[in-house]
Design a protein around this motif. Structure first.
Motif, PDB file in Angstrom:
ATOM      1  N   UNK A 122       0.821  -1.212   0.000  1.00 20.16           N
ATOM      2  CA  UNK A 122       0.000   0.000   0.000  1.00 20.16           C
ATOM      3  C   UNK A 122       0.855   1.261   0.000  1.00 20.16           C
ATOM      4  N   UNK A 123       1.955   1.211   0.724  1.00 24.94           N
ATOM      5  CA  UNK A 123       2.858   2.369   0.774  1.00 24.94           C
ATOM      6  C   UNK A 123       3.439   2.623  -0.608  1.00 24.94           C
ATOM      7  N   UNK A 166       2.219   1.751  -3.447  1.00 31.72           N
ATOM      8  CA  UNK A 166       1.153   2.214  -4.341  1.00 31.72           C
ATOM      9  C   UNK A 166       1.028   3.733  -4.253  1.00 31.72           C
ATOM     10  N   UNK A 167       1.029   4.243  -3.013  1.00 33.33           N
ATOM     11  CA  UNK A 167       0.888   5.685  -2.822  1.00 33.33           C
ATOM     12  C   UNK A 167       2.129   6.412  -3.329  1.00 33.33           C
ATOM     13  N   UNK A 168       3.291   5.914  -2.929  1.00 32.15           N
ATOM     14  CA  UNK A 168       4.528   6.620  -3.267  1.00 32.15           C
ATOM     15  C   UNK A 168       4.792   6.636  -4.771  1.00 32.15           C
ATOM     16  N   UNK A 195      -2.565  -0.926  -7.367  1.00 38.48           N
ATOM     17  CA  UNK A 195      -2.032  -2.084  -6.652  1.00 38.48           C
ATOM     18  C   UNK A 195      -3.021  -3.231  -6.672  1.00 38.48           C
ATOM     19  N   UNK A 252      -1.361   2.246   3.072  1.00 36.46           N
ATOM     20  CA  UNK A 252      -1.650   3.431   2.254  1.00 36.46           C
ATOM     21  C   UNK A 252      -1.857   4.669   3.119  1.00 36.46           C
ATOM     22  N   UNK A 283       1.432   5.863   4.481  1.00 36.89           N
ATOM     23  CA  UNK A 283       2.263   6.557   3.494  1.00 36.89           C
ATOM     24  C   UNK A 283       1.686   7.944   3.188  1.00 36.89           C
TER      25      UNK A 283
END
Ligand SMILES: Cc1cc2nc3c(=O)[nH]c(=O)nc-3n(C[C@H](O)[C@H](O)[C@H](O)COP(=O)(O)OP(=O)(O)OC[C@H]3O[C@@H](n4cnc5c(N)ncnc54)[C@H](O)[C@@H]3O)c2cc1C
Lengths: 320, 246
Positions: free
Chosen positions: A102-103, A105-107, A112, B129, B132
Motif C-alpha cells: 500500500x505504501x 502504491x501511494x509513493x 495495486x 496506504x 504513506x
C-alpha cells in the motif's frame, strides 16, 4: 522493467524469493520486458536469483536494512525502481510485503493488487491480474489502469523453475533514510517451515479432545516434514498457539497437501484452506461437511487412524 | 491520546458468495453484513482499552453509504465516543485510504487503528496506504501493544514468529488476533450509542487506479474418494501416485 523484492531471512534466500523471482520473470515475459531482482541489506548468494529469471540483480548492501521499517523500505524500493527504470514492482504477500504494498502504491502513484496468484495478462493494452477474494470462496480479475503497478504474490502460487544462469550482482547506491521504528527483538520458531509457506500441513481440531493428545499429530507432522495447524476453537481454548489457527479469521494457506483431522469443516474454516491442492479429511462422522471439500476421506476414529497413517508414512519414507 | 479506528463492513462469514451483472458485481441480495471481525474484535477493543487506561478519545471512521450506519452504531455501542462516515462508495483501497488519511490529518490523530485485512477482499492494503499518505510509521499484524506516553511497544506477527518494535506516535497499526478480546455490546452501550455523535463528511477527490472487473467461482470439487480406515498404505499410495502430493 519488472522489479521483484527478493526477501532474505538472516541474509539467506528462501524458496519464496525464488518463487517470486520466477513469477517476476513470467510477468516480464507477459509484458514483453525483463525482470530484475532487488536485494536489501546483508545477503549471500544473490547471483542465484538469475537462475529463476532475474536478468539483473541489484543489491543495496546497507546493514540499516537488516531490520524492517516499512517507511524506510518504501523510500528505498521506490528509488531503486526509478533507477532500474521499473514500472512494475512485485513483493511477496508476506508480513514484509503486506506492510509495503500500500505504501508503494501511494509513493509510486501505482495501481495495486494484493495477494495475486496468477501471472498477469496484457490484452489490447489492458493489464489484468487475478486474485482470490472472499477468503478463497471466489476469484476476481483486477484491471490496473496506471502506468506504474505494484503487486504482491500469494505464497505457494507457482513452483519456481530454473530458467537461466546466475546473474551478476550490481551494487546500487540509494540513500537509506533513518528508521522511525526500532526493532527490539525478533523471535522465530526454528526448524519448521512457517504456515504460509508450508507445502505440507497437518491440521487438527476439536475432535482431538484435549491438548494432551497432540502427540500423534506432532509425530505425523514430524514424519512428513509438515507444519502443524489447528481450527479456531482449538487456538481459542489455548490447546495450541494462535499462530497455528487457520481459516477465515486466521492464517489463509494454500499448501500442496492439507490433512484435516477431527475438524468438522465449518465454512469459516474452509475459507482459509480450500485453495490447498489436495485435501485429506479424517473424521469419524461420515456427514461432516469437510468431506464435501475433500479429495480423499477416511471415515474413522482419529485415535486409531492417525497412528496407522504415521506408520504407513514412515514405511513410505523409508522406501522412497 | 486521540485514537482513530477504521471500520469496514463485510459480508457475514456464512454469506453465500454469488455475482450478478455478468459476473461483474458481488450479489448482495439476501446477504447479511457485519463489521469486519479484525476491526471489531481487535482494533476497536484495544483502542478502547488504551483509552480506558490512559484517557483520550476513540473515534470510528467508515467510508460508505448511509446503510453502513448500523455497523457504525455497533462500534459506538461497544464503546467508541464518536463516529464519522465519509459519504461515498468505497470503490477501491486507495480511494478509502485517501478519505481516511484526509480526515486523520485534519483532526491530528495520534494512532490510527485498523484490522489486518477485511474478510471479503483480503487486501491488507489500506493501513499501509494511510501511513504513506500521512508519512508516518506503519506496524502491521499487531498481536500485542502497550503505550507509555507517546511511545508504543508493539509485537507484530511475522512468518513463524514475531517481532517486537518500538515506535512513537503518530503511527498506523493493523490489528491481528491476540491484540484484544472481543467485546459484546451490552444494553446500556446500545442505548448510549443512539445519542453519540455520528458525523457525515463529504468525500475528497480520489481516483481508482485498480478495480475488480470480473469475478469467478472456483470449480466444484469432484466427489471425495473414501479410503478404508484400516488401509493407510493405500492412502499414502494415492497421495504419492495419484495426487503427487508427497
Ligand atoms: C465470524 C467467525 C469466524 C470464524 N473463523 C474461523 C476460522 O478462521 N477458523 C476456524 O477453524 N473456525 C472459525 N470459526 C469457527 C467455525 O465456525 C467452527 O466453529 C470451527 O471451525 C469448528 O472447529 P472444529 O472443526 O475443530 O470443531 P467441531 O466443529 O467441534 O468439530 C470437531 C470434529 O471432530 C470430529 N471428531 C470428534 N471426535 C473424533 C474422533 N475421535 N475421530 C475423528 N473425528 C472426530 C467430529 O465429528 C467433528 O466433525 C469462525 C466462526 C465465526 C462465527
Amino acid at each position: 522493467m519488472v522489479l521483484v523484492l527478493a526477501e532474505t531471512q538472516k541474509g539467506q534466500f528462501k524458496k519464496a524469493a525464488y518463487e517470486l523471482t520466477y513469477y517476476g520473470h513470467q510477468t516480464a515475459q507477459a509484458l514483453g520486458t525483463e525482470c530484475a531482482a532487488l536485494v536489501l541489506g546483508t545477503a549471500e548468494g544473490a547471483e542465484e536469483l538469475g537462475k529463476y529469471g532475474a536478468s539483473e540483480v541489484y543489491h543495496i548492501n546497507d546493514t540499516a536494512l537488516d531490520t524492517f521499517d516499512s517507511q524506510a523500505y518504501t523510500k528505498v524500493i521506490a528509488a531503486a525502481a526509478e533507477k532500474a527504470g521499473a514500472n512494475v514492482v512485485i513483493v511477496g504477500h508476506t508480513s514484509t510485503g503486506k506492510s509495503l504494498l500500500g505504501r508503494l502504491a501511494v509513493r509510486m502513484n501505482a495501481g495495486s493488487v494484493p495477494a495475486v496468484n496468477a501471472v498477469p495478462t496484457l490484452e489490447g493494452g489492458t493489464f489484468k491480474v487475478r486474485k482470490p477474494v472472499f477468503s478463497g470462496k471466489a476469484f476476481a480479475d483486477y484491471e490496473v489502469k496506471s502506468d506504474n503497478k505494484v503487486l504482491s504474490l500469494m505464497g505457494n502460487s507457482l513452483q519456481p523453475q530454473e530458467v537461466g544462469q546466475a546473474a551478476s550482482v550490481e551494487t546500487l547506491d540509494v540513500e537509506v533514510p533513518a528508521a522511525q521504528v526500532t526493532v527490539k527483538e525478533v523471535k522465530r520458531m526454528e526448524g519448521r517451515t512457517p504456515l504460509p509457506e508450508a507445502e505440507l500441513v497437518v491440521s487438527a481440531g476439536r475432535g482431538m479432545k484435549g491438548p494432551e493428545n497432540w502427540g500423534i499429530i506432532e509425530e505425523l507432522a514430524e514424519t512428513m516434514g509438515a507444519t502443524t495447524a489447528c481450527s479456531r476453537p482449538v487456538a481459542d481454548a489455548d490447546w495450541r498457539p494462535h499462530h497455528e489457527h487457520v481459516g477465515q479469521t486466521g492464517v489463509a494457506i494454500r499448501p500442496n497437501l492439507y490433512f484435516a483431522i477431527g475438524i468438522s469443516g465449518a465454512i469459516q474454516h474452509l475459507a482459509g484452506v480450500n485453495s490447498s491442492k489436495t485435501i485429506v479429511v479424517i473424521n469419524k462422522d461420515p456427514e461432516a461437511p469437510f468431506f464435501k471439500a475433500a479429495d480423499y476421506g477416511v471415515v474413522g476414529d482419529l485415535f486409531d487412524v492417525v497412528p496407522r497413517l504415521n506408520e504407513a508414512m514412515k514405511k513410505f519414507k523409508a522406501e522412497n | 491520546m486521540k485514537l482513530l479506528v477504521c471500520v469496514s463492513k463485510t459480508p457475514e462469514t456464512t454469506a453465500k458468495i454469488a455475482f450478478t451483472e455478468g459476473n461483474t458485481q458481488f450479489d448482495t441480495s439476501g446477504v447479511q453484513f457485519i463489521m469486519n471481525p479484525y476491526d471489531e474484535w481487535y482494533a476497536l477493543v484495544r483502542a478502547l482499552e488504551l483509552k480506558e487506561a490512559n484517557g483520550g478519545s476513540v473515534t470510528i471512521i467508515n467510508v460508505g453509504p448511509a446503510a453502513n450506519d448500523t455497523v457504525i452504531r455497533k462500534g459506538l455501542a461497544i464503546g467508541a465516543d464518536e463516529a464519522v462516515r465519509v459519504d461515498a462508495e468505497p470503490s477501491s483501497a486507495l480511494f478509502v485510504a485517501k478519505q481516511i488519511a484526509a480526515y486523520a490529518k485534519k483532526e491530528a490523530f495520534d494512532v490510527v487503528f485498523l484490522g489486518k485485512e477485511t474478510i471479503d477482499y483480503n487486501g491488507s492494503e489500506v493501513g499501509a496506504m494511510v501511513a504513506e499518505l500521512l508519512d508516518v510509521p506503519f506496524i502491521s499484524y499487531a498481536s500485542h501493544m502497550d503505550m507509555d506516553g507517546d511511545t508504543a511497544t508493539v509485537t507484530r506477527d511475522i512468518e513463524g514468529g514475531n517481532e517486537v518494535v518500538e515506535v512513537k506516535a503518530p503511527f498506523v497499526v493493523s490489528a491481528a488476533k491476540g491484540l484484544a478480546e472481543q467485546r459484546i455490546p451490552n444494553m446500556r452501550g446500545i442505548m448510549m450509542a443512539k445519542r453519540k455523535p455520528l458525523k457525515v463528511e463529504p468525500a475528497v477527490d480520489a481516483e481508482d487506479l485498480s478495480v475488480a472487473v470480473h469475478y469467478e467461482l472456483p470449480p466444484e470439487k469432484g466427489d471425495v474418494k473414501l479410503v478404508d480406515p484400516e488401509n493407510m498404505d493405500e492412502l499414502v499410495r494415492l497421495l504419492h501416485e495419484e495426487a503427487k502430493a508427497i
